[in-house]
Write an enzyme that holds these catalytic residues in place. Structure first.
Site, PDB file in Angstrom:
ATOM      1  N   ILE A 158      71.253  33.845  17.721  1.00 38.82           N
ATOM      2  CA  ILE A 158      71.730  35.078  18.361  1.00 38.82           C
ATOM      3  C   ILE A 158      70.653  35.587  19.303  1.00 38.82           C
ATOM      4  O   ILE A 158      69.478  35.667  18.936  1.00 38.82           O
ATOM      5  CB  ILE A 158      71.998  36.182  17.303  1.00 38.82           C
ATOM      6  CG1 ILE A 158      73.139  35.781  16.376  1.00 38.82           C
ATOM      7  CG2 ILE A 158      72.282  37.534  17.967  1.00 38.82           C
ATOM      8  CD1 ILE A 158      74.511  35.812  16.993  1.00 38.82           C
ATOM      9  N   ARG A 327      34.507  30.755  47.086  1.00 40.20           N
ATOM     10  CA  ARG A 327      34.899  29.914  45.943  1.00 40.20           C
ATOM     11  C   ARG A 327      33.743  29.036  45.489  1.00 40.20           C
ATOM     12  O   ARG A 327      33.577  28.776  44.305  1.00 40.20           O
ATOM     13  CB  ARG A 327      36.138  29.066  46.267  1.00 40.20           C
ATOM     14  CG  ARG A 327      35.948  28.100  47.403  1.00 40.20           C
ATOM     15  CD  ARG A 327      37.169  27.184  47.583  1.00 40.20           C
ATOM     16  NE  ARG A 327      37.082  26.438  48.827  1.00 40.20           N
ATOM     17  CZ  ARG A 327      37.638  25.257  49.033  1.00 40.20           C
ATOM     18  NH1 ARG A 327      38.338  24.671  48.087  1.00 40.20           N
ATOM     19  NH2 ARG A 327      37.523  24.648  50.200  1.00 40.20           N
ATOM     20  N   GLU A 381      50.541  27.922  35.220  1.00 40.66           N
ATOM     21  CA  GLU A 381      49.811  29.168  35.443  1.00 40.66           C
ATOM     22  C   GLU A 381      50.126  30.224  34.400  1.00 40.66           C
ATOM     23  O   GLU A 381      49.220  30.905  33.894  1.00 40.66           O
ATOM     24  CB  GLU A 381      50.114  29.714  36.847  1.00 40.66           C
ATOM     25  CG  GLU A 381      49.679  28.825  38.010  1.00 40.66           C
ATOM     26  CD  GLU A 381      50.700  27.744  38.342  1.00 40.66           C
ATOM     27  OE1 GLU A 381      51.795  27.720  37.700  1.00 40.66           O
ATOM     28  OE2 GLU A 381      50.438  26.922  39.235  1.00 40.66           O
ATOM     29  N   ARG A 491      38.617  30.314  50.801  1.00 39.18           N
ATOM     30  CA  ARG A 491      38.520  28.862  50.987  1.00 39.18           C
ATOM     31  C   ARG A 491      37.478  28.566  52.056  1.00 39.18           C
ATOM     32  O   ARG A 491      36.753  27.588  51.996  1.00 39.18           O
ATOM     33  CB  ARG A 491      39.870  28.314  51.458  1.00 39.18           C
ATOM     34  CG  ARG A 491      39.815  26.832  51.757  1.00 39.18           C
ATOM     35  CD  ARG A 491      41.081  26.329  52.463  1.00 39.18           C
ATOM     36  NE  ARG A 491      40.989  24.897  52.695  1.00 39.18           N
ATOM     37  CZ  ARG A 491      41.500  24.257  53.741  1.00 39.18           C
ATOM     38  NH1 ARG A 491      42.181  24.933  54.652  1.00 39.18           N
ATOM     39  NH2 ARG A 491      41.355  22.969  53.886  1.00 39.18           N
TER      40      ARG A 491
END
Lengths: 634, 634
Positions: A158, A327, A381, A491
């Site tokens: 259910i 990074r 993720e 980046r």
């Protein structure tokens, strides 16, 4: 309630815990992933002797100021390990708790001292099973061979919309076998106590795989008219049906009354729990004598107390240091921290070489090398975030980080919000943080993400501009154990700027340069991350033209908001309304700092697929645009 | 490239399409869920004769202004059906495309006229398989028995972090069997053309289940030094290795040169495609004669042209209409629209009875009743959103809606962003939109969600206050076929307010009441949704004290932003700086409308578990607070 026998057996017969010290390190962990059954858990905590749930608390369920809210919340109710309710989070948290145990056991246990040794139990329902996050986390649990993770699937057929036949007809047991789990089926979960006991025994005997015990139950079992119907899912039975259920189950007592024999039966958990802890403390004292170094590390992990001077490991930079992507600078920090912080571990969702998250001195945490600290999450993720919440909430000194491209926070926001709400100090390393990632194009370029997290309570959104600011962000992130942090990282290469500092970054917003006096520059230029460089360049142009210019870095809005009014006035004096902000993301929210007369430069549409320099130019994220705007506003 | 044979066979031998009319309705649909292989798809579109990809376009891959961006985007490249790249979206879109086909075929085909009949093909990789969204969507595909969905799993054992052994060791085929799929394994996908052809034939013969063809391939097949390595995943081979690969494969031609025999072989697709369309047009003309009503509906679905006067079906309300929750008012609109808009269909993620999304005149879309229009998504929010994107992008006149609690947009944000980016006009029905939901507590109470979507490009964030505004929101949402809409709706009852209107709501922000003259009230009170009522009450109080007060409803910021400067000045005159906003959510972003001298009342921390009235009072979301703030600012 159909899952009552499982809960009952766990709390009364199986689990190792100390009700008077809910946070005792070596306790078994229990997660109620099916959040709607929380009243059962509260009742069991009450019976077991936890001070957090008194009879009066049970009577204030879901009321203002109550210690027992509508879904289990670790920060409200000691004895509740994690915050569940949003479906699938709990089972993924349980995977994280079991990862923590497996890792710590492998690192710290010795042939003559098994100092870390507990199980993780979880009850999940059909709803959790349907959620993608649970498949992600359970795939990893199978891959990692988490033998001390035991999941009960409350198969009551259910969900809120009715019978699961309408939307959920897959073969769950076969799926779990495909994921590498050991699977057991208890066909009578309503009253089959012995079958449940036998299943737990079997699960414990399988040491190289997690176990799923599918327990077929009837929702609302005992209620003569509402059992096996969706109407008992989230709503109260009502007085009449409560009465009928009491009669049906032969329960003659007043509401909330615990009969003496039950009380007396459960009362043993208080002395037994205390004895367990005393015994473990003695064992650990022994361990400490023999293995001083390991004991110090484990103690730091248990208490969350960081080793003295840890922050000295953070790298610092001068304007002469080589230009680099944040990074990469982040990776320098991660590796520096892992050397000095014993509970530091983490990894990426299949982007380690892009997110730059590998800890070079460690190998991979895998089924047969669980003592290592690089976690390989695969492209999962949402599961990753929730697993990290579980790790963080296992022990105060475990500091998990996890990583993907910033735009894919969209895939894991459910878990990130639970980090914030449940005070789990996870560090989110989010690279490729703007249109500056270039060619991958708009599907990969974050726009609204900075704004979307700045609006979220209890989470720090950092966007460092260079090495010093990256180190500053990590310093705060490590210290803030009850607040998660997100680092948005570039980046592309960025120069090391003059005037940036760890201390400045820790204030959230601060002056990087200023050629004015008396706190009254002609114009204030505000930048974050990769655009701070652009603000600095624009300032140089404006100075050449005789202007006095202040450049402010706004690396973390939330930290700036915490500063004193006096400090804020020293950074953004109210008399200077000529202000320009620049950030390669949505301008949403910037009005707060640039004010009615200022101007916010940003990107309010989607990005484009092209080399980064070209996109910046086409989108007007340039020093020229800042200079022009500064002239307009001043 | 390992998946080249599958793509080649599909475009050259299997698929039904018309290159000169990429949007021809009855074409087979193809989705490249593994977005990094997009260059292959571009090359195939070029060979097949699509005008959208010329030789020059191929040379401008990932450059500014190029028609072939770094990941496949439907809005850039005709012939690309959906926007992929973010992993798992494509396979879920493909499920949506196959749902659309199954539904339309069941509704419109007649024993003597099979007017809707096509397959949906998708290639997905290891990354897509790891994502939870793909398990959600594929579980539904199995449940719904989507026999005309054929998925190729490019099993190349490599993802960005290297060999999938490090994070992905589950038995994917067994999982798909558990999900109710037919599974085939092609062991030599690199050169096994005949095996692939045979697998497709087998897949087509299985009509009651979707088929997954696992095709084991070598990534970078043909490259002597880089094949089977992660370095070919997202990076170019480099000039030297390109040369070596050319030599290895015996390909002597210049870059981008298509040899004459290949050109001539592929040139047949242009006339064949035209013939397919002509044939179908004739068939449809026949159908139109026999089944005029059905043909009119199908035409509306194909063209997106709404039936004349459809908007008259929208309900209107007066202040005397009964107070009601906007989630209930929403259901009145949904049911009114489904009666007049042929392509209207949708459902909820297991919360139909809470989100109030059932279309009462229709049954459930299920395996054996696909002509019905209530979709039962189960607790699979992310899959639901992406499936709706697929439905919306199947045909211009298909208008899918989907629903959950507003807070759980966190689970589906990845798909919602793709709605916005790929111009898929999905309607998101998001109920329980604030702390006003009460007892379920902070895990279920949205705070930052309004702000987070207001910051997202190309998506309309509506928060209607009553019946008229709800109808206004739906009117715009139905009309905006290239922009998705989100409706944040209350759980709690709200009065029908004087001064609200469909027309006002369509402007995004408008004056609800004002007792001033000359566009110069003493103070402007701004509210949205459930707090507009509070603003109205506060205005009454202030008027009693002799103030002139304007009440403005800000139901959709994005629509307001589109209005003329003149209109905006008429709503928020720049001379009136005394402004107060009230909204039971984050105040982030409100500065834009209240200005430096105004005040925003909201909730900037997490919520609480208690009855709604109590929470509103404790959090200061009250008329008294608005009155006090109004006095401060004016």
């Amino acid at each position: 309630m159909g899952c009552a026998p499982m809960g009952h057996i766990l709390y009364d017969e199986v689990m190792k815990y100390n009700p008077k010290n809910p946070y005792w390190f070596n306790r078994d962990r229990f997660v109620l992933s099916a959040g709607h059954g929380c009243m059962l858990q509260y009742a069991l905590l009450h019976l077991a002797g936890y001070d957090s749930v008194q009879e009066d608390d049970l009577k204030s369920f879901r009321q203002w100021g109550s210690k027992i809210p509508g879904h289990p919340e670790n920060f409200e109710t000691p004895g509740v390990e994690v915050t569940t309710g949003p479906l699938g989070q709990g089972i993924a948290n349980a995977v994280g708790l079991a990862v923590a145990e497996k890792h710590l056991a492998a690192r710290f246990n010795k042939p003559d001292a098994e100092i870390v040794d507990h199980y993780t139990y979880v009850i999940l329902g059909d709803g959790c099973q349907m959620e993608g996050i649970s498949n992600e986390a359970c795939s990893l649990a199978g891959h990692w061979g988490l033998g001390k993770l035991i999941a009960f699937y409350d198969d009551n057929h259910i969900s809120i919309d009715g019978d699961t036949e309408i939307a959920f007809t897959e073969d769950v047991s076969a799926r779990f076998e495909a994921l590498g789990w050991h699977v057991i089926w208890v066909k009578n979960g309503n009253t089959g106590y012995d079958e449940i006991r036998a299943a737990i025994k079997e699960a414990k005997s399988v040491k190289d795989k997690p176990t799923m015990i599918k327990v077929t139950t009837t929702i609302g079992f005992g209620s003569p008219n509402k059992a096996n119907s969706y109407s008992v899912h989230g709503s109260a039975l009502g007085a009449k049906e409560v009465e009928a259920t009491r009669n049906n189950l032969g329960w003659p007592y007043e509401p909330f009354h615990v009969p003496e024999d039950v009380k007396s039966h459960w009362s043993r958990h208080t002395p037994e729990g205390a004895a367990l802890e005393t015994e473990w403390n003695a064992k650990f004292a022994e361990y400490e004598k023999k293995y001083a170094e390991e004991a110090a590390d484990l103690k730091s992990i248990i208490t969350g107390e960081l080793p003295a001077g840890w922050e000295k490991a953070l790298p610092t930079y001068t304007p002469e240091s080589p230009a680099d992507a944040t990074r990469n600078l982040s990776q320098q920090n991660l590796n520096a921290l892992a050397k000095v912080v014993p509970g530091f571990l983490g990894g990426s969702a299949d982007l380690a070489s892009s997110n730059m998250t590998l800890l070079k001195m460690f190998g991979d945490f895998q089924k047969n090398t669980p003592e290592e600290r690089n976690l390989r999450f695969g492209v999962r993720e949402h599961g990753m975030g929730a697993i990290c919440n579980g790790i963080a909430l296992h022990s105060l000194g475990l500091i998990p980080y996890c990583a993907t491209f910033f735009v894919f926070t969209d895939y894991m926001r459910g878990a990130m919000r639970i980090s914030a709400l449940s005070e789990a100090g996870v560090i989110y390393v989010m690279t490729h943080d703007s249109i500056g990632l270039g060619e991958d194009g708009p599907t990969h370029q974050p726009i609204e993400h900075l704004a979307s997290f700045r609006a979220m309570p209890n989470i720090l959104m950092f966007r460092p501009a260079d090495g010093n600011e990256t180190a500053g962000a990590y310093k705060v992130a490590v210290l803030k154990r009850k607040t998660p942090s997100i680092l948005a990282l570039s980046r592309q290469k960025l120069p090391q700027l003059a005037g940036t500092s760890i201390e400045g970054a820790a204030k959230g917003g601060y002056i990087v340069s200023d050629n004015s006096s008396g706190n009254k520059p002609d114009v204030i230029l505000i930048g974050t991350g990769s655009e701070l460089e652009i603000a600095v360049k624009a300032a140089e142009e404006l100075k050449k033209e005789g202007k006095t210019v202040r450049v402010v870095s706004f690396v973390c809005w939330e930290l700036y908001d915490e500063q004193s009014a006096e400090y804020k006035e020293s950074v953004l004096p109210s008399s200077v309304t000529a202000r320009v902000s620049i950030e390669a993301g949505s301008t949403f929210g910037w009005q707060k700092f640039v004010g009615d007369k200022g101007k916010a430069i940003g990107v309010d549409g989607f990005g484009a697929s092209a080399p980064a320099d070209k996109i910046y130019k086409e989108f007007g994220i340039t020093a020229e645009a800042v200079v022009a705007a500064a002239k307009q506003v001043s």
